[in-house]
Design a protein around this motif. Sequence first.
Motif, PDB file in Angstrom:
ATOM      1  N   GLY A  10       0.810  -1.205   0.000  1.00  0.00           N
ATOM      2  CA  GLY A  10       0.000   0.000   0.000  1.00  0.00           C
ATOM      3  C   GLY A  10       0.842   1.252   0.000  1.00  0.00           C
ATOM      4  N   LEU A  11       0.179   2.351   0.290  1.00  0.00           N
ATOM      5  CA  LEU A  11       0.814   3.666   0.328  1.00  0.00           C
ATOM      6  C   LEU A  11       0.969   4.098   1.782  1.00  0.00           C
ATOM      7  CD1 LEU A  11       1.734   6.340  -1.025  1.00  0.00           C
ATOM      8  CD2 LEU A  11      -0.682   7.030  -1.016  1.00  0.00           C
ATOM      9  N   VAL A  12       2.170   4.545   2.127  1.00  0.00           N
ATOM     10  CA  VAL A  12       2.446   4.968   3.493  1.00  0.00           C
ATOM     11  C   VAL A  12       3.396   6.150   3.457  1.00  0.00           C
ATOM     12  CG1 VAL A  12       4.409   3.388   3.769  1.00  0.00           C
ATOM     13  CG2 VAL A  12       3.102   4.119   5.784  1.00  0.00           C
ATOM     14  N   GLN A  13       3.343   6.982   4.471  1.00  0.00           N
ATOM     15  CA  GLN A  13       4.236   8.117   4.544  1.00  0.00           C
ATOM     16  C   GLN A  13       5.598   7.705   5.107  1.00  0.00           C
ATOM     17  OE1 GLN A  13       2.118  11.079   6.900  1.00  0.00           O
ATOM     18  NE2 GLN A  13       1.233  11.987   5.052  1.00  0.00           N
ATOM     19  N   THR A  14       6.585   8.526   4.833  1.00  0.00           N
ATOM     20  CA  THR A  14       7.924   8.291   5.377  1.00  0.00           C
ATOM     21  C   THR A  14       7.849   8.134   6.897  1.00  0.00           C
ATOM     22  OG1 THR A  14       8.994   9.524   3.607  1.00  0.00           O
ATOM     23  CG2 THR A  14      10.221   9.253   5.647  1.00  0.00           C
ATOM     24  N   GLY A  15       8.527   7.097   7.378  1.00  0.00           N
ATOM     25  CA  GLY A  15       8.519   6.806   8.803  1.00  0.00           C
ATOM     26  C   GLY A  15       7.427   5.855   9.236  1.00  0.00           C
ATOM     27  N   MET A  83       7.743  -4.054   8.152  1.00  0.00           N
ATOM     28  CA  MET A  83       8.582  -2.959   7.673  1.00  0.00           C
ATOM     29  C   MET A  83       8.293  -1.707   8.487  1.00  0.00           C
ATOM     30  SD  MET A  83       8.309  -3.596   3.559  1.00  0.00           S
ATOM     31  CE  MET A  83       6.566  -3.160   3.499  1.00  0.00           C
ATOM     32  N   ASN A  84       9.283  -1.244   9.212  1.00  0.00           N
ATOM     33  CA  ASN A  84       9.157  -0.041  10.031  1.00  0.00           C
ATOM     34  C   ASN A  84      10.101   1.041   9.523  1.00  0.00           C
ATOM     35  OD1 ASN A  84       7.363  -1.443  11.753  1.00  0.00           O
ATOM     36  ND2 ASN A  84       9.061  -2.182  13.015  1.00  0.00           N
ATOM     37  N   SER A  85       9.853   2.262   9.954  1.00  0.00           N
ATOM     38  CA  SER A  85      10.704   3.400   9.570  1.00  0.00           C
ATOM     39  C   SER A  85      10.916   3.433   8.061  1.00  0.00           C
ATOM     40  CB  SER A  85      12.048   3.310  10.300  1.00  0.00           C
ATOM     41  OG  SER A  85      11.866   3.301  11.692  1.00  0.00           O
ATOM     42  N   LEU A  86       9.841   3.310   7.333  1.00  0.00           N
ATOM     43  CA  LEU A  86       9.936   3.236   5.879  1.00  0.00           C
ATOM     44  C   LEU A  86      10.444   4.536   5.279  1.00  0.00           C
ATOM     45  CD1 LEU A  86       6.734   1.166   5.255  1.00  0.00           C
ATOM     46  CD2 LEU A  86       8.997   0.572   4.384  1.00  0.00           C
ATOM     47  N   LYS A  87      11.203   4.389   4.198  1.00  0.00           N
ATOM     48  CA  LYS A  87      11.810   5.506   3.499  1.00  0.00           C
ATOM     49  C   LYS A  87      11.331   5.510   2.042  1.00  0.00           C
ATOM     50  CE  LYS A  87      16.081   4.778   6.152  1.00  0.00           C
ATOM     51  NZ  LYS A  87      17.545   4.514   6.036  1.00  0.00           N
ATOM     52  N   PRO A  88      11.382   6.652   1.379  1.00  0.00           N
ATOM     53  CA  PRO A  88      10.982   6.683  -0.042  1.00  0.00           C
ATOM     54  C   PRO A  88      11.753   5.675  -0.890  1.00  0.00           C
ATOM     55  CG  PRO A  88      11.112   8.909   0.806  1.00  0.00           C
ATOM     56  CD  PRO A  88      11.634   8.007   1.897  1.00  0.00           C
ATOM     57  N   GLU A  89      13.001   5.426  -0.546  1.00  0.00           N
ATOM     58  CA  GLU A  89      13.798   4.465  -1.327  1.00  0.00           C
ATOM     59  C   GLU A  89      13.366   3.021  -1.124  1.00  0.00           C
ATOM     60  OE1 GLU A  89      14.938   6.867   0.719  1.00  0.00           O
ATOM     61  OE2 GLU A  89      16.749   6.219   1.794  1.00  0.00           O
ATOM     62  N   ASP A  90      12.438   2.781  -0.212  1.00  0.00           N
ATOM     63  CA  ASP A  90      11.868   1.443  -0.059  1.00  0.00           C
ATOM     64  C   ASP A  90      10.736   1.193  -1.052  1.00  0.00           C
ATOM     65  OD1 ASP A  90      12.203   1.891   3.470  1.00  0.00           O
ATOM     66  OD2 ASP A  90      13.475   0.652   2.184  1.00  0.00           O
ATOM     67  N   THR A  91      10.341   2.223  -1.784  1.00  0.00           N
ATOM     68  CA  THR A  91       9.273   2.084  -2.765  1.00  0.00           C
ATOM     69  C   THR A  91       9.672   1.077  -3.837  1.00  0.00           C
ATOM     70  OG1 THR A  91       8.432   4.319  -2.423  1.00  0.00           O
ATOM     71  CG2 THR A  91       7.958   3.280  -4.551  1.00  0.00           C
ATOM     72  N   GLN A 110       2.901 -12.966  -7.014  1.00  0.00           N
ATOM     73  CA  GLN A 110       2.557 -12.014  -8.065  1.00  0.00           C
ATOM     74  C   GLN A 110       3.092 -10.616  -7.789  1.00  0.00           C
ATOM     75  OE1 GLN A 110       0.604 -12.853  -5.597  1.00  0.00           O
ATOM     76  NE2 GLN A 110      -0.584 -11.070  -4.958  1.00  0.00           N
ATOM     77  N   GLY A 111       3.522 -10.366  -6.572  1.00  0.00           N
ATOM     78  CA  GLY A 111       4.064  -9.059  -6.220  1.00  0.00           C
ATOM     79  C   GLY A 111       3.018  -8.149  -5.619  1.00  0.00           C
ATOM     80  N   THR A 112       3.474  -7.277  -4.723  1.00  0.00           N
ATOM     81  CA  THR A 112       2.587  -6.291  -4.112  1.00  0.00           C
ATOM     82  C   THR A 112       3.326  -4.957  -4.050  1.00  0.00           C
ATOM     83  OG1 THR A 112       1.170  -5.819  -2.189  1.00  0.00           O
ATOM     84  CG2 THR A 112       3.279  -6.883  -1.728  1.00  0.00           C
ATOM     85  N   GLN A 113       2.635  -3.892  -4.416  1.00  0.00           N
ATOM     86  CA  GLN A 113       3.264  -2.578  -4.506  1.00  0.00           C
ATOM     87  C   GLN A 113       3.356  -1.932  -3.124  1.00  0.00           C
ATOM     88  OE1 GLN A 113       4.485  -0.787  -7.346  1.00  0.00           O
ATOM     89  NE2 GLN A 113       5.268   0.591  -5.758  1.00  0.00           N
ATOM     90  N   VAL A 114       4.533  -1.422  -2.823  1.00  0.00           N
ATOM     91  CA  VAL A 114       4.744  -0.622  -1.625  1.00  0.00           C
ATOM     92  C   VAL A 114       5.237   0.748  -2.077  1.00  0.00           C
ATOM     93  CG1 VAL A 114       6.137  -0.310   0.458  1.00  0.00           C
ATOM     94  CG2 VAL A 114       5.226  -2.571  -0.112  1.00  0.00           C
ATOM     95  N   THR A 115       4.516   1.776  -1.681  1.00  0.00           N
ATOM     96  CA  THR A 115       4.888   3.140  -2.044  1.00  0.00           C
ATOM     97  C   THR A 115       5.029   3.968  -0.781  1.00  0.00           C
ATOM     98  OG1 THR A 115       3.674   2.968  -4.135  1.00  0.00           O
ATOM     99  CG2 THR A 115       4.272   5.180  -3.382  1.00  0.00           C
ATOM    100  N   VAL A 116       6.203   4.585  -0.626  1.00  0.00           N
ATOM    101  CA  VAL A 116       6.474   5.424   0.536  1.00  0.00           C
ATOM    102  C   VAL A 116       6.591   6.861   0.059  1.00  0.00           C
ATOM    103  CG1 VAL A 116       7.952   5.816   2.525  1.00  0.00           C
ATOM    104  CG2 VAL A 116       7.716   3.507   1.591  1.00  0.00           C
ATOM    105  N   SER A 117       5.693   7.699   0.517  1.00  0.00           N
ATOM    106  CA  SER A 117       5.686   9.090   0.091  1.00  0.00           C
ATOM    107  C   SER A 117       6.548   9.932   1.021  1.00  0.00           C
ATOM    108  CB  SER A 117       4.260   9.631   0.074  1.00  0.00           C
ATOM    109  OG  SER A 117       3.712   9.619   1.382  1.00  0.00           O
ATOM    110  N   SER A 118       7.187  10.937   0.433  1.00  0.00           N
ATOM    111  CA  SER A 118       8.083  11.803   1.222  1.00  0.00           C
ATOM    112  C   SER A 118       7.328  12.995   1.782  1.00  0.00           C
ATOM    113  CB  SER A 118       9.244  12.273   0.355  1.00  0.00           C
ATOM    114  OG  SER A 118       8.763  12.938  -0.774  1.00  0.00           O
TER     115      SER A 118
END
Length: 118
Positions: A10-15, A83-91, A110-118
């Motif tokens: 899913g989509l999550v903010q930085t951190g 996954m904790n303390s997520l960073k944009p580069e983890d996208t 099949q894969g799952t999208q992870v998006t970390v917004s800055s």
Amino acid sequence: QVQLVESGGGLVQTGGSLRLSCAASGRTYSIYSMGWFRQAPGKEREVVATITWSGGRTHYANSVKGRFTISRDKAKNTVYLQMNSLKPEDTAVYYCAAAQAPSTYDYWGQGTQVTVSS
């Protein structure tokens, strides 16, 4: 054959935090280890973390050490990636994989999208 189904991206903010799950079915008795891999746009797929099915021995990429935790529930044939303390580069698209021999990942989800917004 081993079938793998991922969930939890899913989509999550930085951190922020996310937990990915991967449920295995089929010939699960043949699994030696399971792992999480990821592929970002324009980059090669890279290993994130692996765990041996029997002994629970883990390995992490340097980029995620101290932030990500891989675990497995043998009764549920499921592997998790906290996954904790997520960073944009983890996208990336995160893939679950299963190996029947050391470092030989023959089965993929099949894969799952992870998006970390800055």
